[in-house]
Scaffold this motif. Structure first.
Motif, PDB file in Angstrom:
ATOM      1  N   UNK A  95      -5.619 -13.485 -34.671  1.00  0.00           N
ATOM      2  CA  UNK A  95      -4.069 -13.959 -34.789  1.00  0.00           C
ATOM      3  C   UNK A  95      -3.516 -15.384 -33.973  1.00  0.00           C
ATOM      4  N   UNK A  96      -3.902 -14.418 -32.901  1.00  0.00           N
ATOM      5  CA  UNK A  96      -3.160 -16.057 -31.956  1.00  0.00           C
ATOM      6  C   UNK A  96      -4.273 -16.644 -30.797  1.00  0.00           C
ATOM      7  N   UNK A  97      -4.412 -17.327 -30.076  1.00  0.00           N
ATOM      8  CA  UNK A  97      -5.213 -18.204 -29.082  1.00  0.00           C
ATOM      9  C   UNK A  97      -4.909 -16.905 -28.040  1.00  0.00           C
ATOM     10  N   UNK A  98      -4.990 -18.205 -26.702  1.00  0.00           N
ATOM     11  CA  UNK A  98      -4.321 -17.329 -25.306  1.00  0.00           C
ATOM     12  C   UNK A  98      -3.390 -16.988 -25.450  1.00  0.00           C
ATOM     13  N   UNK A  99      -3.134 -16.750 -24.275  1.00  0.00           N
ATOM     14  CA  UNK A  99      -1.484 -16.493 -24.271  1.00  0.00           C
ATOM     15  C   UNK A  99      -1.484 -16.582 -22.565  1.00  0.00           C
ATOM     16  N   UNK A 100      -1.040 -17.541 -22.098  1.00  0.00           N
ATOM     17  CA  UNK A 100      -1.109 -17.705 -21.162  1.00  0.00           C
ATOM     18  C   UNK A 100       0.026 -17.371 -20.398  1.00  0.00           C
ATOM     19  N   UNK A 101       0.391 -17.327 -18.932  1.00  0.00           N
ATOM     20  CA  UNK A 101       1.810 -16.832 -17.829  1.00  0.00           C
ATOM     21  C   UNK A 101       2.345 -15.581 -18.477  1.00  0.00           C
TER      22      UNK A 101
ATOM     23  N   UNK B 288     -18.903 -19.835  -5.430  1.00  0.00           N
ATOM     24  CA  UNK B 288     -17.167 -19.499  -5.033  1.00  0.00           C
ATOM     25  C   UNK B 288     -16.070 -19.910  -5.757  1.00  0.00           C
ATOM     26  N   UNK B 289     -16.771 -21.786  -6.105  1.00  0.00           N
ATOM     27  CA  UNK B 289     -16.209 -22.626  -6.211  1.00  0.00           C
ATOM     28  C   UNK B 289     -15.921 -22.023  -7.887  1.00  0.00           C
ATOM     29  N   UNK B 290     -17.148 -21.392  -8.219  1.00  0.00           N
ATOM     30  CA  UNK B 290     -17.082 -20.804  -9.775  1.00  0.00           C
ATOM     31  C   UNK B 290     -16.401 -19.247  -9.728  1.00  0.00           C
ATOM     32  N   UNK B 291     -15.982 -18.609  -8.625  1.00  0.00           N
ATOM     33  CA  UNK B 291     -14.871 -17.433  -9.234  1.00  0.00           C
ATOM     34  C   UNK B 291     -14.274 -17.694  -8.491  1.00  0.00           C
ATOM     35  N   UNK B 292     -13.426 -18.937  -7.712  1.00  0.00           N
ATOM     36  CA  UNK B 292     -12.181 -18.594  -7.121  1.00  0.00           C
ATOM     37  C   UNK B 292     -11.713 -19.414  -8.330  1.00  0.00           C
ATOM     38  N   UNK B 293     -11.956 -20.568  -8.963  1.00  0.00           N
ATOM     39  CA  UNK B 293     -11.376 -21.604 -10.271  1.00  0.00           C
ATOM     40  C   UNK B 293     -10.207 -20.743 -10.540  1.00  0.00           C
ATOM     41  N   UNK B 294      -9.259 -21.594 -10.977  1.00  0.00           N
ATOM     42  CA  UNK B 294      -7.986 -21.795 -12.255  1.00  0.00           C
ATOM     43  C   UNK B 294      -8.311 -21.268 -12.771  1.00  0.00           C
ATOM     44  N   UNK B 295      -6.829 -20.355 -13.723  1.00  0.00           N
ATOM     45  CA  UNK B 295      -7.443 -19.912 -15.345  1.00  0.00           C
ATOM     46  C   UNK B 295      -6.370 -19.804 -16.324  1.00  0.00           C
ATOM     47  N   UNK B 296      -5.447 -21.227 -15.421  1.00  0.00           N
ATOM     48  CA  UNK B 296      -3.973 -20.523 -16.107  1.00  0.00           C
ATOM     49  C   UNK B 296      -3.564 -19.945 -15.738  1.00  0.00           C
ATOM     50  N   UNK B 297      -3.387 -19.102 -14.302  1.00  0.00           N
ATOM     51  CA  UNK B 297      -2.985 -18.415 -14.330  1.00  0.00           C
ATOM     52  C   UNK B 297      -2.717 -16.605 -14.678  1.00  0.00           C
ATOM     53  N   UNK B 298      -2.087 -15.734 -15.084  1.00  0.00           N
ATOM     54  CA  UNK B 298      -2.176 -14.437 -15.566  1.00  0.00           C
ATOM     55  C   UNK B 298      -2.898 -15.006 -17.349  1.00  0.00           C
ATOM     56  N   UNK B 299      -4.118 -14.913 -17.860  1.00  0.00           N
ATOM     57  CA  UNK B 299      -4.318 -14.879 -19.398  1.00  0.00           C
ATOM     58  C   UNK B 299      -4.956 -13.555 -20.172  1.00  0.00           C
ATOM     59  N   UNK B 300      -4.389 -13.408 -21.425  1.00  0.00           N
ATOM     60  CA  UNK B 300      -4.565 -12.238 -22.300  1.00  0.00           C
ATOM     61  C   UNK B 300      -5.074 -13.360 -23.513  1.00  0.00           C
TER      62      UNK B 300
END
Length: 455
Positions: A430-436, A170-182
């Motif tokens: 074209x771009x890396x990850x978009x956070x937030x 469950x810790x893996x499932x509920x880990x922080x991902x940086x907020x909304x990520x695209x």
């Protein structure tokens, strides 16, 4: 992720409050940030000095980040300590898993592990550290372990001081991902000779605490919202997958829908769970293989084997560089091990055995979860005969600028067929990850899928 003084205050007060449902006592939770890292790893290094003490992780300015979001290499000038090969395998096999040993046996001419000095780079924002401490004293497993109680006010790292194998997962499932990520990513499923066709995805994940317009009753039991659009090849372009995951997966099982661009129809997709086929995966992964493991854990009995030292992919910044092409990574049999970085780290070992009367193509699974990030680094999947079938590895690389765990890509190797799947590469995009990015509840409804699938 939006952080406000109101949220920080609420989390602080909730830690001070006691709960009859507490997973651990407040006294035990006070180890977080003292003898343990704020997320529950052992703060001290090992006796041999080959695993260092955790000293706070990478700073946000650990290396330059490009204007379009690609991470630099914090350890670009570091030299390897040694390389593990089939010839010297006996010297290191005590710190290798059964699946890793099988990779050396399956590919004796090409498989190796280039080992570097270990760096404990994990770091998350202070508000997330506080959320983990709240979870420690507030969150408990529901009966059967298929959901979480008391978790909605903290939202991250359900059990930073775990008592059993299910809590570790469950810790893996509920880990922080940086907020909304695209992100824009590609997937490759090479033939045994190395030939492949890329599948391109745009996917995003959004969380209830970073979403507007979500009804209070829905937010209370929501875990995350996931959307994935296929952009290439042309025969698949425009298809969109939508997934709603919940905290109580007995009360509210996963809901999934697919928009088929050819039919221009939205359909419920109950197969997007458990061992249902992964999107465009050529049969090489299941739905619950994505992100190394996801979804409800209800079909397995979970055993905590313990903690051990293991060579795992770690700080894989080089393999994610824009200068590295997909053709440099994707090779016959396995991804290019010359580009991969391995380090010695402590991991939690968890074994899952299929319950009597339940169905899944994997009768047994084993996961090795990094103690600092709670990300699954290595996985092993066994068929109904008890034979090792597939070996997974995530190329861990923390997003230091956003203070979020992450990985360059994940791969799942079929030991029997000699094929594999790699998903998550974005070197040539074209771009890396978009956070937030801002998310609204209306963006994650079946009605919104048709618009998302416009080619």
């Amino acid at each position: 992720m939006k952080t406000t003084s109101k949220l920080i205050t609420a989390l602080t007060l909730s830690v001070l409050a006691s709960s009859v449902l507490a997973a651990v006592s407040p006294e035990e939770a006070n180890k977080l940030g003292t003898t343990l890292t704020p997320l529950g790893g052992e703060k001290a290094g090992n006796a041999e000095g080959t695993i260092p003490a955790w000293d706070g992780g990478l700073p946000v300015n650990a290396a330059p980040v490009t204007a379009n979001g690609f991470l630099g290499e914090p350890f670009a000038n570091e030299q390897p300590l040694y390389t593990i090969t089939p010839q010297n395998l006996d010297q290191y096999k005590a710190k290798l898993s059964e699946g890793q040993l099988a990779m050396f046996k399956r590919y004796p001419e090409t498989y190796k592990m280039v080992v570097y000095p270990s760096h404990r780079t994990a770091a998350v924002p202070d508000v997330i550290n506080q959320a983990a401490k709240t979870s420690a004293v507030k969150t408990t497993l529901m009966e059967g372990g298929n959901g979480l109680k008391g978790f909605s006010e903290s939202r991250y790292y359900a059990f930073p001081i775990p008592q059993n194998g299910l809590e570790v997962v469950w810790n893996h499932i509920t880990r922080y991902r940086g907020g909304n990520v695209r992100r824009s990513i590609v997937q490759a499923t090479p033939q045994t000779n190395g030939t492949y066709t890329l599948v391109n995805f745009e996917d995003e994940v959004a969380f209830p605490d970073s979403m507007s317009g979500l009804a209070a009753d829905k937010a209370e039991n929501a875990l995350l919202f996931f959307k994935q659009r296929v952009t290439a090849p042309a025969r698949l372009a425009g298809n969109v997958l939508l997934v709603h995951d919940s905290l109580d997966q007995v009360k509210d099982p996963r809901m999934a829908w697919i928009y088929n661009a050819g039919q221009r129809r939205v359909r419920r997709a109950p197969q997007v769970a458990y061992d249902g086929p992964g999107t465009a995966s050529d049969g090489l992964r299941t739905s619950d293989n994505f992100d190394m493991y996801n979804g409800s854990p209800d079909r397995y009995d979970w055993k905590l084997v313990g903690k051990k030292e293991l060579y795992i992919p770690y700080n894989n910044y080089h393999i994610g560089q824009p200068s590295v092409k997909y053709s440099d990574i994707v090779k016959a049999g396995h991804t290019n091990q010359d580009l991969a970085r391995y380090e010695l780290h402590r991991v939690w070992e968890v074994e899952a055995t299929l319950k009597a009367g339940e169905r899944n193509i994997y009768a047994k699974r084993r996961f090795f979860i990094d103690e600092d990030t709670w990300q699954i680094a290595v996985s092993e999947h066994y068929d109904g005969r008890g034979q090792l079938w597939r070996v997974g590895q995530a190329m861990l690389a923390n997003h230091y600028k956003q203070q979020s765990p992450g990985y360059a890509f994940e791969a799942l190797y079929d030991i029997i067929s000699g094929r594999y799947l790699a998903i998550g590469m974005n070197n040539e995009e074209k771009n890396g990850y978009l956070f937030g990015f801002p998310a609204t509840a209306a963006d994650y409804t079946p009605a919104a899928l048709r618009n998302a699938g416009v080619r």
